[in-house]
Design a protein around this motif. Structure first.
Motif, PDB file in Angstrom:
ATOM      1  N   VAL A 123      49.606  35.380  28.174  1.00 42.93           N
ATOM      2  CA  VAL A 123      50.757  35.023  27.902  1.00 42.93           C
ATOM      3  C   VAL A 123      50.928  33.976  26.835  1.00 42.93           C
ATOM      4  N   CYS A 124      50.761  32.684  27.107  1.00 39.37           N
ATOM      5  CA  CYS A 124      50.944  31.488  26.190  1.00 39.37           C
ATOM      6  C   CYS A 124      49.917  31.164  24.956  1.00 39.37           C
ATOM      7  N   GLN A 127      51.152  32.390  21.768  1.00 44.63           N
ATOM      8  CA  GLN A 127      52.559  31.665  21.103  1.00 44.63           C
ATOM      9  C   GLN A 127      52.006  30.480  20.103  1.00 44.63           C
ATOM     10  N   PHE A 128      50.920  30.247  20.466  1.00 42.72           N
ATOM     11  CA  PHE A 128      50.327  28.894  19.573  1.00 42.72           C
ATOM     12  C   PHE A 128      49.635  29.231  18.614  1.00 42.72           C
ATOM     13  N   LEU A 149      52.430  47.182  27.118  1.00 43.97           N
ATOM     14  CA  LEU A 149      54.065  47.113  27.397  1.00 43.97           C
ATOM     15  C   LEU A 149      54.492  45.830  28.092  1.00 43.97           C
ATOM     16  N   LYS A 150      53.415  45.283  28.853  1.00 41.47           N
ATOM     17  CA  LYS A 150      53.818  44.175  29.839  1.00 41.47           C
ATOM     18  C   LYS A 150      53.749  42.842  29.052  1.00 41.47           C
ATOM     19  N   PRO A 152      54.143  42.330  25.325  1.00 44.34           N
ATOM     20  CA  PRO A 152      54.228  42.264  24.045  1.00 44.34           C
ATOM     21  C   PRO A 152      54.114  41.327  23.164  1.00 44.34           C
ATOM     22  N   PRO A 153      54.327  40.032  23.244  1.00 43.22           N
ATOM     23  CA  PRO A 153      54.113  39.036  22.137  1.00 43.22           C
ATOM     24  C   PRO A 153      52.838  38.721  21.897  1.00 43.22           C
ATOM     25  N   GLN A 156      51.984  41.770  19.594  1.00 45.97           N
ATOM     26  CA  GLN A 156      52.703  41.556  18.101  1.00 45.97           C
ATOM     27  C   GLN A 156      52.154  40.440  17.308  1.00 45.97           C
ATOM     28  N   VAL A 186      54.721  48.890  20.478  1.00 51.00           N
ATOM     29  CA  VAL A 186      54.806  47.239  20.281  1.00 51.00           C
ATOM     30  C   VAL A 186      54.451  46.819  19.034  1.00 51.00           C
ATOM     31  N   ASN A 187      53.543  47.340  18.487  1.00 54.74           N
ATOM     32  CA  ASN A 187      53.152  47.036  17.073  1.00 54.74           C
ATOM     33  C   ASN A 187      52.414  48.042  16.233  1.00 54.74           C
TER      34      ASN A 187
END
Lengths: 219, 114
Positions: A123-124, A127-128, A149-150, A152-153, A156, A186-187
């Motif tokens: 997850v995180c 994002q960094f 699918l679960k 995506p970020p 991506q 997703v990508n």
């Protein structure tokens, strides 16, 4: 009583650190890959198996992130590569400030490639921005073909997916075509690379990918 | 877990801004969080309450505003609101990788006793 308008960007400091790290890597011609995957997906093993094919070990360094212990850094150390462990404590990801500190501890002189093994988490860490050239998603067969699918970020944000433990495909319900389809949903342009660290299959392609990335970053 | 480390980042910014404003107490906080960050607002608020105990912001009312994910659809050349994290255009189904909003983590405003 007063109302204070702030519009303070909470991760602003992270962006500043990331930019500084990027500058340091650029100046010293160091390629940096940020490996992101679940605990147990095989990130450390992938590094152990690739190190022998990446040239002079003194040119490499690994920054390891975990909530506790220096077990992963010790494993990398046994391969003859400098490593530094960041124990993130309660933190679930490595941020740019962690990397900046780790870089000071490990030193950049004569390095060519630095790997950051992020805290096991899908997850995180996605994002960094931590000043890396590329995020690499490391996903193992037992985790299942539906993971893109679960989460995506991550899929991506990354430049490559390394699918590990491919020798386990016959023993699971993992479906290659389904996995590729889910990644593309997703990508659409994300490359997938299969690797089996037990047999060494695919390590050569992964090493080639890294070297191509290095050449692209520093022509 | 994710919310906890984000809450720690917020707590740092809150302390810093509180000092700058000369706040004796912080009574209310407005926080803006983009949906792409995959943060559960209730969990973030709960973590914040816990971290802010024994600070000038103890007991502050916390309002979390969620910012929708907006991205440009390359096919329609329009800005669309994304329904989830897949970044797929609701009109034509194209992938919209260019995220224009939804990644915010903003300490938007605070109400203080100075």
């Amino acid at each position: 009583m007063a109302e204070v308008k702030l519009l303070e960007r909470v991760l602003k400091a992270n962006e500043v650190w990331a930019e500084e790290i990027r500058g340091m890597f650029r100046e010293r011609r160091i390629f940096c890959a940020n490996l992101i995957g679940s605990p147990g997906s095989g990130k450390t093993t992938l590094l152990e198996k690739s190190i022998p094919f990446l040239g002079d070990p003194s040119g490499l360094a690994v920054i390891e992130g975990d909530l506790a212990t220096s077990r992963d850094a010790d494993r990398i150390g046994r391969c003859g590569v400098d490593s530094v462990q960041i124990a993130t404590g309660t933190g679930c990801h490595i941020d740019a400030h962690h990397v900046r500190q780790a870089v000071d501890r490990i030193g950049l002189i004569n390095r060519r490639m630095i790997f950051i093994e992020n805290v096991g988490n899908l997850v995180c860490p996605a994002q960094f921005d931590i000043g890396e050239h590329a995020k690499v998603a490391v996903l193992s067969v037992p985790e299942g073909d539906e993971k893109p699918l679960k989460y995506p970020p991550l899929f991506q944000a990354c430049a490559l997916v390394v699918l590990t433990k491919t020798d386990l495909i016959p023993y699971t319900d993992f479906n290659r075509d389904e996995f590729t389809k889910n990644v593309r949903l997703v990508n659409p342009n994300l490359p997938v690379m299969e690797v089996c660290c037990k047999t060494g299959e695919g390590i050569d392609r992964w090493v080639e990918w890294l070297q191509a990335q290095y050449r692209a970053a520093f022509p | 877990m994710h919310e906890f480390s984000i809450a720690q980042e917020f707590a740092g910014a809150i302390a810093q801004e509180g000092r700058k404003a000369g706040a004796k107490r912080i009574l209310r906080l407005e926080i803006h969080v983009g949906r792409y960050r995959a943060i559960v607002p209730e969990t973030l608020a709960e973590c914040l309450k816990w971290i802010l105990a024994d600070t000038v912001a103890e007991g502050a009312e916390i309002e979390i505003v969620e910012i929708p994910v907006r991205a440009r659809c390359p096919q329609c050349d329009e800005i669309r609101e994304m329904e989830d994290l897949y970044l797929v255009c609701s009109e034509c189904g194209s992938l919209c990788p260019e995220v224009l909003s939804g990644k915010e983590l903003l300490l938007y405003s605070m109400e203080i006793e100075d």
